[in-house]
Design a protein around this motif. Structure first.
Motif, short mmCIF file in Angstrom:
data_model
loop_
_atom_site.label_atom_id
_atom_site.label_comp_id
_atom_site.label_asym_id
_atom_site.label_seq_id
_atom_site.Cartn_x
_atom_site.Cartn_y
_atom_site.Cartn_z
N THR A 86 0.75 -1.27 -0.16
CA THR A 86 0.13 -0.15 -0.04
C THR A 86 1.00 1.33 0.23
OG1 THR A 86 -0.25 0.19 2.52
CG2 THR A 86 -2.09 -0.94 1.13
N SER A 124 -4.33 -9.36 3.41
CA SER A 124 -5.53 -8.23 3.77
C SER A 124 -5.97 -7.43 3.41
CB SER A 124 -6.09 -8.94 5.32
OG SER A 124 -4.78 -7.64 5.97
N GLU A 128 -8.93 -3.74 0.88
CA GLU A 128 -9.99 -2.44 0.59
C GLU A 128 -10.02 -1.78 -0.43
OE1 GLU A 128 -9.46 2.64 3.34
OE2 GLU A 128 -7.57 0.93 3.04
N VAL A 129 -8.62 -1.86 -1.30
CA VAL A 129 -8.51 -0.89 -2.21
C VAL A 129 -9.07 -1.61 -3.58
CG1 VAL A 129 -6.17 -2.65 -2.89
CG2 VAL A 129 -6.55 0.03 -3.92
N GLU A 131 -12.39 -2.83 -3.41
CA GLU A 131 -13.56 -2.96 -2.94
C GLU A 131 -13.86 -1.38 -3.18
OE1 GLU A 131 -17.18 -4.07 -1.74
OE2 GLU A 131 -15.20 -5.12 -2.16
N GLU A 132 -12.98 -0.64 -2.49
CA GLU A 132 -13.70 0.24 -2.23
C GLU A 132 -12.77 2.22 -3.09
OE1 GLU A 132 -13.26 1.95 1.38
OE2 GLU A 132 -14.70 0.71 2.23
N ARG A 134 -9.24 2.97 -3.02
CA ARG A 134 -8.57 3.95 -1.93
C ARG A 134 -8.13 3.24 -1.34
NH1 ARG A 134 -14.17 6.32 0.71
NH2 ARG A 134 -14.54 4.16 2.28
N VAL A 135 -6.71 3.48 -0.65
CA VAL A 135 -6.00 2.36 0.38
C VAL A 135 -5.76 4.12 1.97
CG1 VAL A 135 -3.10 2.06 0.98
CG2 VAL A 135 -4.29 1.80 -0.75
N THR A 136 -6.32 3.69 3.42
CA THR A 136 -5.82 4.29 3.49
C THR A 136 -5.05 3.47 5.04
OG1 THR A 136 -8.21 3.96 3.96
CG2 THR A 136 -7.18 4.74 6.17
N SER A 141 -6.86 8.23 4.25
CA SER A 141 -7.29 7.68 2.27
C SER A 141 -7.07 8.13 1.87
CB SER A 141 -8.43 7.80 2.65
OG SER A 141 -8.95 7.09 3.82
N GLN A 169 -11.81 -12.63 0.68
CA GLN A 169 -10.93 -12.11 -0.32
C GLN A 169 -11.56 -12.38 -1.63
OE1 GLN A 169 -6.96 -11.91 0.79
NE2 GLN A 169 -6.22 -11.52 -1.20
N ARG A 172 -14.28 -10.83 -3.03
CA ARG A 172 -14.49 -9.81 -3.84
C ARG A 172 -13.38 -9.15 -5.33
NH1 ARG A 172 -14.25 -9.03 1.61
NH2 ARG A 172 -14.94 -6.86 1.87
#
Length: 324
Positions: A86, A124, A128-129, A131-132, A134-136, A141, A169, A172
């Motif tokens: 990330t 894991s 996030e990236v 699905e959405e 973006r990376v937090t 974000s 996973q 996704r």
């Protein structure tokens, strides 16, 4: 607003150009190229289960080159950390502030090679990236941009030292498929060009990244008749009721199929979905989502056999021509 017949014809012509462009680097695999490009436009991500040396890296680079995008390759290993994927926040003494250094996931086409060799914690990092988009990191974000396609691979032969991908996973990934080895004629053609190290460098960009986004938005307007929605819903329910299946297809899986069949209809020059679109894609979109009963598997049942039986038992609606 619904896609018009004229827009559908433009979509199909443009898509064929993309397939031709990628096909210059990935020879003899136009059917798989069509699936992966469909996933990109849906939008979604692809899991390739393949032996080494089948052209997975070439596929990712070729798609990026065809759409004027960027590509990156992440080699997943047991010692890979989530921050290696990330990115990381580093303190800058000159500015006395923290700067974010983006990881390799910040690209339009990301090849996650041998994803099952990394630990579950590192795997894991992609949740996030994927699905959405973006990376937090450290509470902040960061958008990865569009289009965004993850092509993950796993080797079906060497399982020593690997970590099985959890169901959350797997769910996704829009599709799971396999490139496989080329046929005889394609192999001869590849060998004739053995002096070319990277065929993707010879690809001329076909469309811009913005055009890809426009195609994705246009595909979302393809008409789906209520009868087709009922058909998909019945298929999904039957996967949950099958005695050989412990966990059937989720709502996410059904939504993924609907996004994919809209693109599939458009690349055929249609502004409406027909039941055959569902039949064409349901295996690639749903099979990896099944959680089979262990005893049923021991007795010879498989996700493919269960889905084939369901497709035979659930009658599709009669297709009818849609007006523009």
């Amino acid at each position: 607003m619904t896609m018009t017949a004229e827009q559908a014809r433009w979509f199909a012509d443009t898509f064929d150009k993309l397939v031709t462009g990628v096909g210059r680097a990935v020879i003899g695999k136009n059917d798989i190229v069509r699936l992966v490009l469909t996933a990109m436009l849906a939008p979604g991500h692809v899991l390739l289960e393949d032996a080494p040396g089948t052209g997975k890296t070439s596929l990712a680079r070729a798609i990026a080159a065809t759409v004027k995008g960027t590509s990156s390759r992440i080699q997943f290993t047991p010692d890979l950390l989530p921050s290696d994927v990330t990115g990381v926040t580093i303190y800058d003494q000159n500015t006395q502030g923290f700067d974010f250094h983006a990881g390799p996931v910040f690209a339009n086409i990301v090849l996650a090679d041998e994803i099952n060799r990394a630990s579950p914690k590192t795997q894991s990092a992609l949740l996030e990236v994927m699905e959405e988009g973006r990376v937090t990191v450290d509470g902040t974000s960061h958008e990865v941009g569009r289009p965004f396609l993850v092509i993950a691979t796993q080797n079906p032969i060497e399982q020593a030292g690997t970590y099985r991908l959890p169901e959350a996973q797997l769910d996704r990934f829009l599709m799971k498929t396999s490139l496989g080895y080329p046929d005889h004629a394609s192999t001869v053609q590849i060998l004739q060009g053995s002096a070319i190290r990277d065929r993707s460098e010879q690809i001329t960009p076909m469309i811009s990244l913005q055009a890809v986004e426009d195609m994705s938005a246009l595909a979302a307007t393809v008409h789906v008749d209520a009868a087709v929605l009922e058909y998909v819903s019945r298929l999904m329910e039957e996967t949950r009721l099958a005695p050989e299946v412990r966990v059937g297809v989720s709502i996410r899986g059904a939504l993924a199929l609907m996004r994919a069949v809209k693109v599939w209809a458009a690349i055929d020059g249609r502004h409406y979905v027909i039941p055959d679109d569902v039949k064409d894609l349901v295996r690639s979109v749903w099979l990896h989502r099944f959680v089979m009963d262990a005893e049923a598997e021991f007795n010879g049942a498989s996700a493919a056999s269960v889905l084939d039986r369901i497709l035979g038992e659930v009658a599709p609606p009669q297709a009818r021509q849609q007006s523009a």
